[in-house]
Design an enzyme around this catalytic site. Structure first.
Site, PDB file in Angstrom:
ATOM      1  CE  LYS A 108      -4.452   0.699   0.391  1.00  0.00           C
ATOM      2  NZ  LYS A 108      -5.527  -0.044  -0.109  1.00  0.00           N
ATOM      3  CG  ASP A 162      -6.472   3.152  -1.651  1.00  0.00           C
ATOM      4  OD1 ASP A 162      -6.770   1.836  -1.606  1.00  0.00           O
ATOM      5  OD2 ASP A 162      -6.964   3.835  -0.675  1.00  0.00           O
TER       6      ASP A 162
END
Ligand code: NAD
Length: 463
Positions: free
Chosen positions: A153, A193
């Site tokens: 991430k 995202d």
């Protein structure tokens, strides 16, 4: 050797689990259970019957004699630790000539099963602890739906709404330049995202391609269709949510067309889930909320009509006539058969779980249920489809995009949907069958499967 419980963890032997004790990353104390090398974890037992994260799953699996012998504490500690954490200070030259330093991170959790994979977010609250936690979750999600990726991430601590398009492009390209060879089609593959989109993915590709000639399109997924993106990617997470709910209805022997569904969040995931459930499976969508409010209609909301209304009103639901306006957070406890949180983490607390009459909870958002909320749901026999499974449709479609980019052979939308179906259905039944066979909650079953797969890969690779 006497081992203390991990710092800050609630000891459920002496204290009831508090669900609203949040750390700065927004996770409950339950989520803080971590493995440390050499710790004798069986001494620290959980009262609860359900697990919250990979670590608590291992506690429970071991306590119940389900954990396979090959996963010892040292391996668990390794699996719980991020392999690489990159912290960057990006100097952004603003349009007015001033310099703005921006903190950015890329955390690569585990790549035992394939290249790291995970989103990149731009948000002023981004911090290392949160990015770490989400990189960890991505590893288990990819393993559960059996795609050949690990977990990662990334994020930049900035509010992109305060940047011009040129500034956003410069920031994105500077981030790629800083990451250098730490990303790549066979190394680490970012995706959109929070506050990042196909345009930003296109800039990532362009910057990466300047210095890499080996299949550069596959460095990032979620790209625009005109630049190597995949058909069906946009709707994939919502479609995955609808597919697992359809399978849950088969498992519970209820008719999906008779389910009254309430959905928190009407963005990418919430809208497509609502639309597909209504149009393709005939479910009745009785409640929908977004940041601005909530609409309830026991006869069913016209999803497309509400969508058009909110588009025309900058997302605002107020004044909508196709249902009754209710306070936004009442959506979570409204009268329904299925509740789909598709917006926020930690919103299904103990209180929400106590007052909800939904029989099925589909966790479309990441981590929407607190540890204590989960215990109540379990006690009340609510069928939970954990986020690890429920929202995996997006990363599955990202995998298809990556495959198409590498092969330079593009699929039809029908083919993407057909392949997405296969992955989601297989993962759903893997989870349910294990949960039924071992009498464990579905979340524990999902983590258990994922942990076993990643551990097996790590051992095979010679860990
Ligand atoms: P989005 O930004 O498109 O939509 C979010 C929606 O939530 C918006 O309608 C917003 O108004 C609403 N919202 C915000 N605060 C709210 C509140 N307090 N009450 C009710 N509604 C509220 O985001 P998204 O892409 O749909 O993602 C939703 C969730 O799903 C997030 O948790 C995200 O991490 C998770 N998720 C998304 C994907 C994906 O592919 N988009 C994949 C996996 C997980």
């Amino acid at each position: 050797m006497a081992i203390n419980p991990p710092d800050n963890a609630v000891n459920p032997d002496t204290q009831e689990l508090e669900d609203d004790v949040l750390d700065p990353s927004g996770r409950s104390a339950y989520a803080k259970l971590k493995f440390k090398p050499g710790a004798e974890y069986p001494k620290f037992t959980l009262n609860g019957k359900t697990c919250y994260n990979a670590a608590s799953c291992f506690y429970l699996s071991r306590k119940q004699g389900l954990s396979s012998a090959k996963i010892d504490d040292t391996l668990l500690s390794y699996l719980d630790t991020c392999k690489r954490e990159i912290t960057m200070e990006i100097p952004l030259r603003k349009d007015d000539g001033t310099l703005m330093p921006i903190q950015a991170y890329r955390v690569q959790h585990n790549n035992a099963r394939g290249p790291f994979k995970g989103g990149l977010r731009f948000h002023e609250d981004v911090n290392l602890a949160e990015i770490r936690e989400m990189a960890n979750i991505m590893t288990w999600k990819c393993a559960l739906v059996d795609i050949p990726f690990g977990g990662a991430k990334g994020g930049a601590a900035v509010n992109p709404k305060k940047l011009s398009t040129h500034e956003l492009r410069r920031l994105t390209k500077a981030l790629v330049a800083h990451l250098g060879d730490n990303i790549g089609p066979h190394i680490d593959v970012p995706a959109p995202d929070v506050n990042t989109n196909p345009q930003i993915m296109a800039w990532i590709y362009d910057e990466f391609a300047k210095s890499h000639s080996d299949a550069p399109l596959a460095v990032v997924t979620g790209k625009p269709l005109e630049l190597g993106g995949s058909q069906g990617r946009l709707e994939a997470t919502g479609r995955g949510v609808a597919i697992v709910l359809r399978e849950a209805c088969k498992h519970l022997k209820v008719d999906i067309a008779k389910q009254r569904v309430a959905i928190q969040g009407f963005g990418n995931v919430g809208y497509f889930a609502a639309s597909i459930l209504r149009r393709e499976y005939g479910s009745k969508i009785v409640g929908i909320s977004n940041e601005t409010g909530a609409i309830y209609n026991e006869k069913g909301i016209d999803v497309e009509d509400l969508y058009q209304y909110s588009l025309a009103n900058r997302g605002d639901f107020s004044g909508y006539k196709g249902g009754k306006a209710i306070p936004r957070d009442e959506l979570l406890t409204c009268d329904c058969d299925v509740l789909i949180p598709a917006a926020l983490s930690n919103c299904v607390t103990r209180e929400v779980a106590k007052h909800s009459n939904a029989k099925i909870l589909v966790e479309a958002a990441n981590g929407p249920t607190t540890g204590a909320g989960n215990e109540v749901l379990y006690k009340n026999n609510v069928f939970v489809i954990p986020s690890l499974l429920a929202n995996a449709g997006g990363v599955v479609a990202s995998y298809f995009e990556w495959v198409q980019n590498l092969q330079q052979f593009y699929w039809s939308r029908e083919k993407v949907i057909e392949e997405l179906e296969k992955r989601m259905v297989t993962a759903f039944w893997d989870v349910v069958n294990l949960s039924v066979e071992k009498k464990i909650c579905t979340r524990q079953a999902a983590y258990h499967i994922a942990l076993e797969r990643v551990a097996t890969a790590a051992i095979l690779r010679g860990f």
